[in-house]
Motif scaffolding. Structure first.
Motif, PDB file in Angstrom:
ATOM      1  N   HIS A  83       1.127  -0.503   5.269  1.00  0.00           N
ATOM      2  CA  HIS A  83       0.620   0.113   6.509  1.00  0.00           C
ATOM      3  C   HIS A  83       0.931  -0.712   7.755  1.00  0.00           C
ATOM      4  CE1 HIS A  83      -1.423   3.654   4.994  1.00  0.00           C
ATOM      5  NE2 HIS A  83      -1.804   2.943   3.958  1.00  0.00           N
ATOM      6  N   ASP A 183      -0.881   9.099   5.304  1.00  0.00           N
ATOM      7  CA  ASP A 183      -2.136   9.460   4.630  1.00  0.00           C
ATOM      8  C   ASP A 183      -3.387   9.168   5.458  1.00  0.00           C
ATOM      9  OD1 ASP A 183      -1.311   6.705   4.093  1.00  0.00           O
ATOM     10  OD2 ASP A 183      -3.136   6.563   2.901  1.00  0.00           O
ATOM     11  N   HIS A 261      -1.550   7.230  -2.248  1.00  0.00           N
ATOM     12  CA  HIS A 261      -2.474   6.180  -1.789  1.00  0.00           C
ATOM     13  C   HIS A 261      -3.852   6.661  -2.182  1.00  0.00           C
ATOM     14  CE1 HIS A 261       0.238   4.299   1.527  1.00  0.00           C
ATOM     15  NE2 HIS A 261       0.931   4.665   0.478  1.00  0.00           N
TER      16      HIS A 261
HETATM   17 ZN   LIG Z   1      -2.588   4.490   2.674  1.00  0.00          ZN
END
Ligand SMILES: [Zn+2]
Length: 420
Positions: A83, A183, A261
């Motif tokens: 991320h 996500d 995820h």
């Molecule tokens: Zn994630």
């Protein structure tokens, strides 16, 4: 440096907040290999986690390298800059060979008119009734929908391109694995949206090998999936089909696959995902985030004595700092304060009571999802204890390692990749 790095069909992103469990994690991958299933380990840790723990990507790399050396692992393995964005990527450049480019914050930022028009005009192949092999019902994509989706994602994909090129400049083309994640955003992407996003990613020239959409349903931290399983299964398999289409039509990496995820422990999804992967001959990358930290706590509690005392103390502190610990994760946790036992009563618990409340065994009546989620976000408490926590990890290594390996193999690798 050799040729181009290519992510295998099955891979697992393992989190290790305190960089002490790389060996037991790798041990689980070795057990899968012994059963004839190659699952490649990827150690992932986000900038946020490094900041909270006070660690650096170099420590993740060192732990992974050491585990690989000790266990004699000869297959690939990676360290994931999880991320990252344009502001945080530089710190990961040296230690990582896997970059998860997070553009969620840019989703919804309107695109400029000219690139938007060019994109929509350049992708007439997606308009109308699109029947993709493997998908039961054709996608209906009209011009308005295309404009709407492109307007929502194009700027984000361009930003991903900037980040990708920054990494490429430093690491060299083909010398790292690229993932794009979407996500951590409010609304899930439908398979048709995913397909449009993939077209944009291909046009931007980002050689992604895996992509993390947001699926429908709740993916709360450390507990099972909450949502419609049949709907998830259809969505997942349509996403796989959309990826296959993008590989054929846009020349994307032939190993391109979904990245799930999970926020950890989405056990009820593993069966459906496993069957879909078999059926469609597809791969997947699963990120399990931070349940390893909970296995450390379980190991400490199981060891008894000082270990159990420390586990109780961590619960006590997490209980009194619940609101501040939970705030950053508000969207992905669902704690019922009424279900949280008072620290005084936890103080009287045996090892077995503590372990059975925390361990993710959905069949056990003692299992407490609220307590588990609180401790899941409570790693900050352990981090603040510094060497006191870390020294106990070393002292109780055997009990902890058994739990870390068992959890990863029995509850994740086996149902997802090997099948039960
Ligand atoms: Zn994630």
């Amino acid at each position: 440096m050799g040729g181009t790095l290519s992510l295998s069909k099955y891979s697992i992103g393992v989190g290790d907040r305190f960089a002490h469990q790389a060996k037991p994690q790798l041990h689980a991958c070795r057990m899968a290999a012994e059963q004839g299933v190659e699952v490649i380990p990827v150690w992932n840790k986000s900038n946020r986690e490094h900041t909270i723990i006070g660690s650096s990507p170099a420590s993740t790399r060192a732990a992974a390298d050491e585990a690989v050396r000790t266990l004699g692992w000869t297959k690939p393995y990676y360290v994931d800059a999880d991320h990252i964005n344009l502001e945080t990527v530089d710190n990961f450049m040296e230690a990582c060979d896997f970059f998860t480019i997070d553009v969620a914050d840019m989703i919804g930022r309107p695109s400029q008119a000219a690139p938007l028009r060019a994109f929509v005009e350049g992708h007439a192949e997606l308009l109308g009734e699109l029947l993709i092999p493997g998908v039961a019902h054709p996608f209906h994509i009209d011009r308005d929908f295309m404009v709407q989706v492109a307007n929502k994602y194009l700027a984000a994909v361009q930003e991903a391109g900037l980040i990708y090129r920054r990494v490429e400049e430093k690491k060299g083309k083909g010398q790292f694995i690229t993932e794009v994640s979407m996500d951590e955003t409010d609304s899930p992407q439908t398979p048709a949206e995913l397909l449009i996003v993939l077209a944009a990613v291909a046009e931007e020239g980002i050689p992604i090998q895996t992509i993390a959409p947001k699926f429908s349903g709740r993916f709360d931290k450390g507990v099972d999936y909450v949502g419609d399983l049949a709907k998830f299964t259809e969505e997942f398999s349509n996403d796989v089909a959309a990826i296959a289409f993008a590989v054929r039509h846009y020349g994307m990496s032939s190993n391109l696959k979904l990245s799930v995820h999970s926020g950890s422990d989405k056990f009820s999804l593993y069966g459906p995902i496993h069957r879909t992967l078999k059926e469609l001959d597809a791969g997947v990358h699963l990120k399990t985030a931070g349940t390893t930290w909970l296995e450390e706590l379980i190991g400490l509690a199981e060891a008894g004595g000082e270990g159990l005392d420390l586990a109780k103390e961590i619960y006590d502190q997490a209980y009194s700092h619940r609101e501040e610990l939970c705030a950053p994760y508000a969207a992905v946790i669902n704690i019922d304060p009424a279900q949280l036992p008072a620290p005084e009563s936890v103080g009287g618990w045996s090892s077995e009571q503590f372990v059975s409340a925390l361990r993710h065994d959905p069949k056990s009546s003692a299992y407490n999802t609220s307590l588990r989620q609180l401790l899941h976000v409570g790693f900050k408490v352990a981090a603040s204890m510094g060497t006191r926590y870390l020294d106990l990890l070393s002292a109780m290594e055997t009990t902890i390692a058994k739990n870390v390996t068992g959890n990863l193999f029995d509850r994740h690798l086996k149902p997802l990749f090997i099948g039960e």
